[in-house]
Design a protein around this motif. Structure first.
Motif, PDB file in Angstrom:
ATOM      1  N   ALA A  78      15.365   4.333   0.600  1.00 36.16           N
ATOM      2  CA  ALA A  78      16.065   3.040   0.734  1.00 36.16           C
ATOM      3  C   ALA A  78      16.190   2.646   2.205  1.00 36.16           C
ATOM      4  O   ALA A  78      15.950   1.482   2.571  1.00 36.16           O
ATOM      5  CB  ALA A  78      17.443   3.132   0.093  1.00 36.16           C
ATOM      6  N   ASP A  79      16.571   3.596   3.063  1.00 38.38           N
ATOM      7  CA  ASP A  79      16.708   3.283   4.492  1.00 38.38           C
ATOM      8  C   ASP A  79      15.356   2.971   5.133  1.00 38.38           C
ATOM      9  O   ASP A  79      15.252   2.074   5.982  1.00 38.38           O
ATOM     10  CB  ASP A  79      17.384   4.444   5.230  1.00 38.38           C
ATOM     11  CG  ASP A  79      18.908   4.421   5.081  1.00 38.38           C
ATOM     12  OD1 ASP A  79      19.465   3.325   4.901  1.00 38.38           O
ATOM     13  OD2 ASP A  79      19.539   5.499   5.152  1.00 38.38           O
TER      14      ASP A  79
ATOM     15  N   ILE B 198      11.990  -1.114   7.632  1.00 40.04           N
ATOM     16  CA  ILE B 198      10.659  -1.738   7.739  1.00 40.04           C
ATOM     17  C   ILE B 198      10.799  -3.249   7.594  1.00 40.04           C
ATOM     18  O   ILE B 198      10.197  -4.021   8.337  1.00 40.04           O
ATOM     19  CB  ILE B 198       9.701  -1.151   6.668  1.00 40.04           C
ATOM     20  CG1 ILE B 198       9.356   0.296   7.035  1.00 40.04           C
ATOM     21  CG2 ILE B 198       8.438  -1.985   6.539  1.00 40.04           C
ATOM     22  CD1 ILE B 198       8.704   1.098   5.915  1.00 40.04           C
ATOM     23  N   LYS B 199      11.656  -3.659   6.661  1.00 38.74           N
ATOM     24  CA  LYS B 199      11.876  -5.090   6.417  1.00 38.74           C
ATOM     25  C   LYS B 199      12.653  -5.728   7.574  1.00 38.74           C
ATOM     26  O   LYS B 199      12.250  -6.747   8.143  1.00 38.74           O
ATOM     27  CB  LYS B 199      12.664  -5.246   5.101  1.00 38.74           C
ATOM     28  CG  LYS B 199      12.337  -6.488   4.332  1.00 38.74           C
ATOM     29  CD  LYS B 199      12.933  -6.376   2.938  1.00 38.74           C
ATOM     30  CE  LYS B 199      12.726  -7.688   2.198  1.00 38.74           C
ATOM     31  NZ  LYS B 199      13.161  -7.579   0.815  1.00 38.74           N
TER      32      LYS B 199
ATOM     33  N   VAL C 239       3.890  -1.415   9.119  1.00 44.92           N
ATOM     34  CA  VAL C 239       3.533  -0.272   8.270  1.00 44.92           C
ATOM     35  C   VAL C 239       3.633  -0.699   6.808  1.00 44.92           C
ATOM     36  O   VAL C 239       4.232  -1.728   6.500  1.00 44.92           O
ATOM     37  CB  VAL C 239       4.479   0.942   8.499  1.00 44.92           C
ATOM     38  CG1 VAL C 239       4.366   1.462   9.911  1.00 44.92           C
ATOM     39  CG2 VAL C 239       5.929   0.586   8.176  1.00 44.92           C
ATOM     40  N   ALA C 240       3.049   0.085   5.921  1.00 38.42           N
ATOM     41  CA  ALA C 240       3.178  -0.183   4.483  1.00 38.42           C
ATOM     42  C   ALA C 240       4.657  -0.199   4.114  1.00 38.42           C
ATOM     43  O   ALA C 240       5.451   0.560   4.675  1.00 38.42           O
ATOM     44  CB  ALA C 240       2.441   0.903   3.697  1.00 38.42           C
ATOM     45  N   GLU C 241       5.033  -1.055   3.155  1.00 41.39           N
ATOM     46  CA  GLU C 241       6.468  -1.238   2.855  1.00 41.39           C
ATOM     47  C   GLU C 241       7.127   0.030   2.301  1.00 41.39           C
ATOM     48  O   GLU C 241       8.336   0.191   2.378  1.00 41.39           O
ATOM     49  CB  GLU C 241       6.671  -2.418   1.895  1.00 41.39           C
ATOM     50  CG  GLU C 241       5.993  -2.242   0.552  1.00 41.39           C
ATOM     51  CD  GLU C 241       6.120  -3.483  -0.328  1.00 41.39           C
ATOM     52  OE1 GLU C 241       6.113  -3.311  -1.560  1.00 41.39           O
ATOM     53  OE2 GLU C 241       6.225  -4.595   0.213  1.00 41.39           O
ATOM     54  N   ASP C 242       6.290   0.949   1.760  1.00 41.92           N
ATOM     55  CA  ASP C 242       6.863   2.193   1.217  1.00 41.92           C
ATOM     56  C   ASP C 242       6.598   3.395   2.139  1.00 41.92           C
ATOM     57  O   ASP C 242       6.722   4.549   1.711  1.00 41.92           O
ATOM     58  CB  ASP C 242       6.298   2.469  -0.177  1.00 41.92           C
ATOM     59  CG  ASP C 242       4.783   2.638  -0.177  1.00 41.92           C
ATOM     60  OD1 ASP C 242       4.151   2.329   0.871  1.00 41.92           O
ATOM     61  OD2 ASP C 242       4.222   3.074  -1.198  1.00 41.92           O
TER      62      ASP C 242
END
Length: 367
Positions: free
Chosen positions: A36-37, A42-43, A49-52
């Motif tokens: 979650a963090d 990232i957002k 980077v990839a969102e996950d």
């Protein structure tokens, strides 16, 4: 406040929110963030980077290791004042230059504090990528005993100690213990040839055979960037270690990046130019500390002989080094960092409290 208080020796006890054990290396500790963090940062911060992508907080310390042991000083000094800040400042400087000059990115996404990096998880290439411009250290010791073949490269006769090599040599070794590779013993830090890598590129975590050329190019380009910059400061870039890994950016492209640290006094040898021209070697790197330890103890074989590890560990545990020794090391690190970055290194009175405050207020990572 005593000098010992200014040293950040323990860096694995910060109240950073994590669900995994803190990984503590010789110098850095890594805190893997919750999913979650990671996604939130990232957002919020717009990291490319990839969102996950899993993110981590990497906190450096002022600990000093040499000959695979951690050393301490009198008066409770469990590290070297300014060392951590110096290492990070130097790495940040070179990583920035690499990016500006179009070489490759690094694993670092953000620098919240001089002791802290926010990094993305990379898939490491299992190679310690070492390159040498001069013959010295272990290579000279082996050469002087008659060895001429290093990692599959044949050296000419008649070389002298500390002289410049005919060309930049890439002498890789394994990172960690790799099982089942023909011709490569399953022990950490064993020398390998380019042929070993080509024949087993997947075992070393390369995506393709072409990426071996890419890693060698990034190695040479990175070495040249640092070497040229140091030459302008009249410093000699002798040898260094690079590490590489793969990451995926926000657009889904996989890329080879620089990892770990680059061009620091811990990972490289740097000599003073004027002294070298006078026929003397003055170390502006951890090698000076290693030499000091070898002359400090009556039986240096304990430090050099891997079969005497138990004695060596006892030596490091039971001997507090004089304060002036650690302060001389501090001066080496701080001076070379200020020379390279062109900026004064500001040392905090309480780095741990500062780190916690910043990670709480600006990143929401401390409850």
């Amino acid at each position: 406040m005593s000098l010992a208080d200014k040293v950040l020796a323990v860096n694995n006890d910060l109240p950073i929110r994590t669900e995994l054990p803190v990984h503590s290396g010789k110098v850095r500790s890594v805190y893997w963030l919750t999913e979650a963090d990671s996604r939130r940062l990232i957002k919020e911060k717009g990291y490319d980077v990839a969102e996950d992508a899993p993110l981590a907080i990497m906190v450096i310390s002022d600990r000093i290791s040499a000959f695979d042991c951690i050393w301490h000083g009198e008066g409770g000094m469990n590290g070297v004042p300014g060392k951590g800040a110096a290492l990070n400042a130097i790495s940040n400087h070179w990583f920035r230059l690499f990016k500006e000059q179009g070489l490759a990115d690094s694993h670092i996404l953000d620098i919240p504090h001089p002791f802290v990096w926010i990094v993305q998880k990379a898939k490491p290439v299992m190679i310690e990528a070492i390159c040498r411009q001069y013959i010295t250290g272990s290579m000279w010791r082996a050469y002087s005993k008659g060895e001429r073949n290093f990692c599959g490269i044949e050296l000419p006769e008649g070389l002298e100690k500390d002289q410049k090599l005919p060309e930049l040599l890439i002498t890789p070794s394994t990172k960690g213990i790799l099982e089942g590779i023909p011709g490569v013993p399953a022990v950490d830090d064993v020398n390998i040839t380019r042929q070993n890598i080509e024949d087993n590129f997947e075992a070393f975590n390369f995506r393709s055979r072409e990426d071996i050329d890419r890693y060698e190019l990034l190695l040479k380009q990175g070495f040249d960037v640092i070497s040229d910059a140091l030459a302008q400061l009249d410093q000699v870039f002798v040898d260094t270690k690079f590490e590489f890994g793969y990451v995926t950016d926000a657009a889904g492209n996989e890329k080879l990046i620089y990892m770990d640290e680059v061009g620091t006094p811990d990972s490289s040898r740097i000599w003073d130019g004027p002294a070298y021209r006078d026929g003397k070697v003055v170390e502006n790197s951890k090698e000076g500390f290693r030499q000091l330890l070898l002359s400090h103890f009556p039986d240096p074989d304990i430090l050099l002989n891997k079969d005497r590890m138990a004695e060596r560990s006892a030596l490091a545990r039971d001997n507090a080094l004089p304060e002036e020794v650690l302060m001389a090391v501090s001066k080496t690190y701080v001076d070379i960092a200020e020379k390279i970055t062109g900026e004064k290194l500001v040392l905090s009175d309480n780095p741990k409290a500062e780190i916690i405050q910043i990670l709480k207020d600006q990143y929401g990572l401390v409850d």
